[in-house]
Design an enzyme around this catalytic site. Structure first.
Site, mmCIF file in Angstrom:
data_model
loop_
_atom_site.group_PDB
_atom_site.id
_atom_site.type_symbol
_atom_site.label_atom_id
_atom_site.label_comp_id
_atom_site.label_asym_id
_atom_site.label_seq_id
_atom_site.Cartn_x
_atom_site.Cartn_y
_atom_site.Cartn_z
ATOM 1 N N ARG A 11 30.416 60.644 47.356
ATOM 2 C CA ARG A 11 30.593 59.466 48.203
ATOM 3 C C ARG A 11 29.709 59.608 49.437
ATOM 4 N NH1 ARG A 11 35.207 59.055 45.639
ATOM 5 N NH2 ARG A 11 35.189 57.548 44.076
ATOM 6 N N TYR A 33 49.930 61.160 40.399
ATOM 7 C CA TYR A 33 50.024 59.719 40.634
ATOM 8 C C TYR A 33 48.781 59.025 40.079
ATOM 9 C CZ TYR A 33 50.145 55.245 43.085
ATOM 10 O OH TYR A 33 50.118 53.910 43.382
ATOM 11 N N LYS A 37 48.406 56.413 36.825
ATOM 12 C CA LYS A 37 47.823 55.075 36.963
ATOM 13 C C LYS A 37 46.626 54.890 36.028
ATOM 14 C CE LYS A 37 50.216 53.122 40.316
ATOM 15 N NZ LYS A 37 50.894 51.852 40.173
ATOM 16 N N PRO A 60 44.699 47.576 43.953
ATOM 17 C CA PRO A 60 44.648 47.679 45.410
ATOM 18 C C PRO A 60 44.522 49.126 45.864
ATOM 19 C CG PRO A 60 46.908 47.449 44.712
ATOM 20 C CD PRO A 60 46.059 47.369 43.463
ATOM 21 N N SER A 75 56.742 57.918 50.443
ATOM 22 C CA SER A 75 55.395 58.439 50.208
ATOM 23 C C SER A 75 54.359 57.824 51.137
ATOM 24 C CB SER A 75 54.997 58.209 48.752
ATOM 25 O OG SER A 75 54.923 56.821 48.493
#
Length: 173
Positions: A11, A33, A37, A60, A75
């Site tokens: 990045r 997580y 997803k 999002p 969280s």
């Protein structure tokens, strides 16, 4: 964005993350997580393609804004800042307003041309910038004053071009 941007690609400020990116399950193994997803969205696309059903995925970044419930989710990055810690990591995080996410869902539902994946990121910022914004908006909050990271990861961009084509206007702050 957990299913889009967690892939180990470098990045820099010139890098633009697009809807065509996919998080790497191998890279996500340390972040359950994101792995969940990524695998769930991939399975949904494969299943629906097999059945000939169209789908729109709204991806999002970290969602912030007015809550329906009276307390923050456990969280929540913001809640972690409010728990009385003296320091915080200076992570690079993508943020989006919950109202923009709700509007994106409505526009995707109402617009027959909606298709594929949509990235929703209003702002990519260092957590230190968010702490500064919070302290300006809410001067009585007891926020951590010290960032623990000396070396900062670079900020990057996320394309909202596809979302804007659907009529989604993302708020930056």
């Amino acid at each position: 964005m957990a299913a889009v941007a967690i892939n180990g690609k470098p990045r820099t400020p010139e890098v633009v993350v697009y809807e065509t990116w996919w998080s790497s399950p191998e890279y996500c193994k340390e972040i359950m997580y994101c792995l969940g997803k990524t695998l769930a969205e991939d399975a949904a696309w494969k299943f629906l393609k097999e059945k000939g059903i169209e789908m729109v995925a709204i991806n999002p970044s970290l969602v912030v804004g007015p809550l329906l419930q009276p307390t923050l989710n456990t969280s929540s990055v913001i809640l972690n800042l409010l728990k009385g810690a003296e320091t915080y990591p200076n992570s690079v995080i993508g943020w989006v307003n919950v109202k923009d996410v709700a509007n994106a869902h409505i526009l995707a539902f109402e617009n027959p041309s909606a298709n594929g994946r949509y990235c929703l990121v209003g702002l990519v910022a260092y957590l230190s910038e968010v702490v500064k914004i919070l302290s300006e908006l809410y001067p009585t909050l007891l926020l951590p004053e010290k960032c623990v990271d000396n070396q900062l990861l670079p900020i990057y961009q996320v394309s909202n071009e596809k979302a804007e084509g659907l009529g989604i206007k993302l708020e930056e702050r």
